[in-house]
Enzyme design. Structure first.
Site, PDB file in Angstrom:
ATOM      1  N   LYS A  83      39.411  38.577  33.201  1.00  0.00           N
ATOM      2  CA  LYS A  83      40.240  39.772  33.107  1.00  0.00           C
ATOM      3  C   LYS A  83      41.727  39.429  33.017  1.00  0.00           C
ATOM      4  CE  LYS A  83      38.795  41.734  36.890  1.00  0.00           C
ATOM      5  NZ  LYS A  83      37.843  40.689  37.359  1.00  0.00           N
ATOM      6  N   ARG A 159      36.592  49.999  41.457  1.00  0.00           N
ATOM      7  CA  ARG A 159      35.422  49.160  41.688  1.00  0.00           C
ATOM      8  C   ARG A 159      34.266  49.935  42.288  1.00  0.00           C
ATOM      9  NH1 ARG A 159      37.828  43.442  44.100  1.00  0.00           N
ATOM     10  NH2 ARG A 159      38.929  42.809  42.198  1.00  0.00           N
ATOM     11  N   ARG A 194      38.789  27.145  40.106  1.00  0.00           N
ATOM     12  CA  ARG A 194      40.045  27.824  39.770  1.00  0.00           C
ATOM     13  C   ARG A 194      41.182  27.404  40.695  1.00  0.00           C
ATOM     14  NH1 ARG A 194      39.524  34.185  39.111  1.00  0.00           N
ATOM     15  NH2 ARG A 194      38.966  34.030  41.335  1.00  0.00           N
ATOM     16  N   ARG A 223      42.719  29.760  46.052  1.00  0.00           N
ATOM     17  CA  ARG A 223      42.688  30.975  46.842  1.00  0.00           C
ATOM     18  C   ARG A 223      41.670  30.857  47.970  1.00  0.00           C
ATOM     19  NH1 ARG A 223      42.037  35.689  42.468  1.00  0.00           N
ATOM     20  NH2 ARG A 223      40.602  36.372  44.104  1.00  0.00           N
ATOM     21  N   ARG A 234      31.159  38.389  46.950  1.00  0.00           N
ATOM     22  CA  ARG A 234      31.909  39.282  46.049  1.00  0.00           C
ATOM     23  C   ARG A 234      31.055  39.719  44.866  1.00  0.00           C
ATOM     24  NH1 ARG A 234      36.699  35.344  44.960  1.00  0.00           N
ATOM     25  NH2 ARG A 234      37.479  36.954  43.543  1.00  0.00           N
TER      26      ARG A 234
END
Length: 279
Positions: A83, A159, A194, A223, A234
């Site tokens: 995204k 969401r 990531r 993160r 998630r």
């Protein structure tokens, strides 16, 4: 001459009195006298609802967007579906305001605000932040002059079905809903590798797009929720809610294969948005 001036003055005063009477009548007219109108086109979208008049200055309307591209865009996808990459290109080409709930929440956490403190516990455990916290954050941003004049691009919101309804209740209208589809196994690999440059915000991947060696690589961070354990939580929550959100926007939905190369993904997205601007 004096006579003509007196007559002119009398006509002027009569006209002013008439104007004042008309204004007072409109100001205190019941709500049923006030028309309801809604105009929609690329350049302005204004909704004006009937309401009781209480004074000359009350002529309020909810301006959702005007000028600029005037589009309301939502991009949806699981964590690491791409995204962020696509949002950067959409923002550049269409001039809309990019609103990422993830970025906004992380900024609130970093700032130590009350909302940030409340959200941090949910984010660190990989759980979704409660609807009301996110709704309040986004609703405030949608009131900004930039969102009103340029249009907006929502990333990571809504969401849940409740969030989708709350967004609709603000008067904001979604013109394009883009859904990026990527298998869960690919998403786990993307998330775990990531890394983010805290100074520039650039996102890298240790396998597919590693940061340049040296200073940039040394300062990149992972993160706190980018672990295999947390991303699976998630993803489970994403799948629990995504169908209700997609159904809410089924009339403006476009499905996109998120496993394709980023340029190919954007080609599909851009053609969809280009088509929307010509409607």
């Amino acid at each position: 001459a004096a006579s003509r001036q007196s007559a002119a003055m009398a006509r002027l005063l009569s006209a002013l009195v008439a104007l004042v009477m008309v204004a007072q009548t409109a100001a205190f007219a019941p709500s049923s006298w006030v028309s309801t109108r809604s105009t929609t086109k690329w350049g302005a979208r204004v909704q004006q609802a009937p309401q009781p008049r209480t004074g000359l200055a009350q002529n309020e309307c909810l301006v959702v967007m005007s000028a600029g591209s005037g589009m309301g865009i939502i991009i949806a996808g699981a964590p690491a579906s791409g995204k962020g990459t696509q949002c950067a290109r959409i923002t550049e080409d269409f001039g809309v305001v990019h609103l990422s709930t993830g970025d906004l929440l992380r900024a609130a956490v970093a700032a130590g605000s009350d909302l940030g403190k409340e959200a941090k516990g949910f984010m660190d455990s990989g759980k979704l932040v409660p609807d009301q916290l996110v709704i309040d954050l986004i609703a405030e941003k949608l009131k900004s002059d930039d969102c009103k004049t340029k249009g907006w691009l929502l990333d990571g919101f809504p969401r849940t079905a409740a969030q989708a309804q709350a967004l609709a209740d603000t008067g904001a209208k979604c013109d394009c809903f883009i859904s990026l589809n990527v298998p869960d196994s690919d998403l786990v690999d993307r998330v775990v590798g990531r890394r983010t440059d805290p100074e520039t915000g650039d996102i890298y991947h240790m396998t597919f797009n590693p940061p340049p060696e040296g200073e940039i690589a040394d300062r990149c961070t992972q993160r706190s929720d980018d672990t295999e354990e947390k991303v699976k939580v998630r993803l489970e929550q994403f799948h629990d809610n995504v169908n209700a959100v997609v159904d809410f926007y089924k009339d403006v939905k476009t499905e996109v294969d998120g496993t394709a190369k980023p340029d190919e993904v954007y080609t599909t997205i851009k053609s969809t948005l280009d088509a929307a601007t010509t409607k």
